[in-house]
Design an enzyme around this catalytic site. Structure first.
Site, PDB file in Angstrom:
ATOM      1  N   LYS A  27       0.821  -1.206   0.000  1.00 32.06           N
ATOM      2  CA  LYS A  27       0.000   0.000   0.000  1.00 32.06           C
ATOM      3  C   LYS A  27       0.859   1.263   0.000  1.00 32.06           C
ATOM      4  CE  LYS A  27      -3.103   0.617   3.430  1.00 32.06           C
ATOM      5  NZ  LYS A  27      -3.392   1.907   4.080  1.00 32.06           N
ATOM      6  N   SER A 173       7.549   9.058  12.031  1.00 29.20           N
ATOM      7  CA  SER A 173       6.415   9.003  11.109  1.00 29.20           C
ATOM      8  C   SER A 173       6.903   9.115   9.681  1.00 29.20           C
ATOM      9  CB  SER A 173       5.417  10.131  11.401  1.00 29.20           C
ATOM     10  OG  SER A 173       4.411  10.170  10.392  1.00 29.20           O
ATOM     11  N   GLN A 175       4.962   9.126   7.177  1.00 27.36           N
ATOM     12  CA  GLN A 175       4.039  10.003   6.462  1.00 27.36           C
ATOM     13  C   GLN A 175       4.451  11.463   6.586  1.00 27.36           C
ATOM     14  OE1 GLN A 175       0.077   9.170   7.833  1.00 27.36           O
ATOM     15  NE2 GLN A 175       0.036   7.112   6.969  1.00 27.36           N
ATOM     16  N   ASP A 325       1.979  -0.835  11.787  1.00 27.94           N
ATOM     17  CA  ASP A 325       0.671  -1.267  11.290  1.00 27.94           C
ATOM     18  C   ASP A 325       0.353  -2.712  11.646  1.00 27.94           C
ATOM     19  OD1 ASP A 325      -0.120   1.145  10.158  1.00 27.94           O
ATOM     20  OD2 ASP A 325       0.907   0.727   8.268  1.00 27.94           O
ATOM     21  N   ARG A 356      -6.065   1.864  18.078  1.00 26.34           N
ATOM     22  CA  ARG A 356      -5.880   0.423  17.913  1.00 26.34           C
ATOM     23  C   ARG A 356      -5.506  -0.287  19.212  1.00 26.34           C
ATOM     24  NH1 ARG A 356      -3.063   0.608  11.864  1.00 26.34           N
ATOM     25  NH2 ARG A 356      -5.059   0.613  10.740  1.00 26.34           N
TER      26      ARG A 356
END
Length: 443
Positions: A27, A173, A175, A325, A356
């Site tokens: 992904k 991170s 991202q 993840d 989560r």
């Protein structure tokens, strides 16, 4: 890109998992392949692209900003890019669905273009904070009007030329790092990101492949990644390796279901993504690599996994960035291990598609598993390989990884585990349940 109506599923044991399967394209790499191809001048070809809702949201947003993107077959896409600096003003809001990666990386792209874009998302994404991206991009000159708490819906007014910065990541991170580097592509001068803790490096690898001038040096402060702005990206032919996060569900499922013997093909083994495999091996999982090779500049292998007794461990916190993840399915593995597994160092899990840590603690506890919740993880007392009690209805909270993780848990439960909504699985792994039927003796 809203989710369809809730789809409840009851999961019960169905015997060993056997045979072989291929997971969908990675992904993280799929998002970046589309974005960088859209910024190249000329035609790029991509094969193995993940065609889940998150990646399709990225494709739709790039089309809205002028890129010519066409699907030519299963996992095969053609992209004619607009060039760095060539993004156009979108006519409507960019609908990101459930994809935090799409949102944060595209915010970086837009920030150094003279355009304004509004980002919207589903209920789950709209609850996720964007402040960690807003901060560095604001330093570069972009302006934001966000919903309370720095959340979506959010309007971004880009600026050109933007201001190059040196930005030290306050939390690990990939991202945020990627968003700053993407903004730096169309910014004069050199934009630097200082990374105290290494995170997945797909952006760096792929940017170099597209011809960007990018350097990485080690420093006492961490890795310093520098990108030279006003880049000219060259079109590429990209093969996307299989997603190690998606492979993780099968590695755990085959490890815990007695009699399982499974080969998971074409799994990306970038060292920044293999924390789950390392943790499972520490627990005693039987995972071997077959035919290690390189695909699209990334290391890849087929993984042969067989059922094995798992033993509780203290998960090394330094593994967290390389398996962030995969923690939900690691928690499932811990539920079947002998002893008390402690998995901490994962604060980031609180601000994913769901909280989560809380979601998995609630779901596993409902299924009869003893959990202790910490701010940054869980301690889980496992069954020593026996089936968990199950017999509960659990909430996926619009989170694909919670839904798939609890599906795996239900494969070795005394009573069925009912998941309230598996529709979010389409965001990352549309064929997950068909694949489960294919490798189960009792479909």
């Amino acid at each position: 890109m809203a989710h369809s109506d809730p789809q409840e599923l009851s999961v019960a044991p169905r015997g060993p998992l056997t045979g072989s399967l291929q997971v969908p394209g990675d992904k993280s790499i799929s998002h970046r392949a589309l974005m960088f191809s859209a910024l190249a001048v000329g035609e790029s070809r991509i094969t193995g692209l993940l065609e889940g809702e998150d990646v399709l949201a990225t494709a739709a947003a790039l089309r809205a900003m002028g890129a010519d993107i066409e699907r030519t077959g299963a996992g095969a896409w053609r992209v004619n890019g607009v060039g760095v600096g060539g993004l156009l003003q979108p006519a409507t809001a960019l609908e990101m669905g459930n994809s935090g990666t799409s949102t944060r990386l595209l915010m970086g792209l837009v920030a150094s273009h003279p355009i304004t874009a509004t980002f919207t998302g589903d209920a789950s994404l709209s609850a996720r904070p964007m402040g960690r991206v807003i901060e560095p991009l604001s330093q570069m000159g972009a302006a934001f009007t966000a919903s309370p708490g720095g959340r979506l819906p959010l309007m971004l007014r880009g600026i050109s030329p933007a201001v190059p910065i040196t930005y030290t990541l306050p939390v690990a991170s990939a991202q945020v790092k990627s968003a700053v580097l993407l903004a730096g592509l169309n910014t004069p001068g050199i934009t630097r990101v200082v990374e105290p803790v290494a995170t997945r490096d797909h952006s760096e690898r792929m940017l170099r492949g597209f011809g960007a001038e990018l350097t990485i040096e080690d420093d006492p402060a961490g890795r310093i990644i520098a990108i030279h702005g006003e880049a000219e990206l060259r079109p590429q032919t990209i093969t996307v390796p299989g997603d190690p996060s998606s492979a993780g569900f099968w590695l755990v499922a085959a490890s815990i279901v007695p009699g399982s013997d499974l080969v998971v093909r074409n799994v990306g083994l970038n060292v920044t993504r293999t924390g789950l495999i390392a943790a499972l091996r520490l627990m005693g999982a039987d995972i071997t690599e077959l035919d290690r090779r390189e695909v699209g500049g990334e290391p890849v292998a087929d993984l042969h996994v067989r059922h094995a007794p798992l033993t509780a461990i203290e998960v090394p916190p330094e593994l967290a960035p390389s398996m962030i993840d995969e923690y939900p399915v690691l928690f499932v593995a811990a539920a079947f291990a002998a002893g008390r597994t402690v998995a901490r160092g994962a604060h980031e899990l609180r601000v994913k598609e769901s909280d989560r840590i809380a979601a998995m603690a609630a779901a596993l506890t409902a299924c009869g598993v003893a959990c202790e919740e910490y701010e940054d993880g869980l301690a889980i007392t496992g069954t020593g390989g026996e089936a968990i009690p199950g017999g509960a209805r659990v909430a996926s909270l619009l989170d694909h990884r919670i839904a798939m993780s609890m599906t795996v848990a239900g494969l070795h439960a005394t009573r069925p585990v009912v998941i309230d909504d598996i529709a979010p699985v389409a965001t990352s792994y549309p064929a997950f349940y068909k694949t489960l039927d294919d490798v189960s003796e009792e479909a």
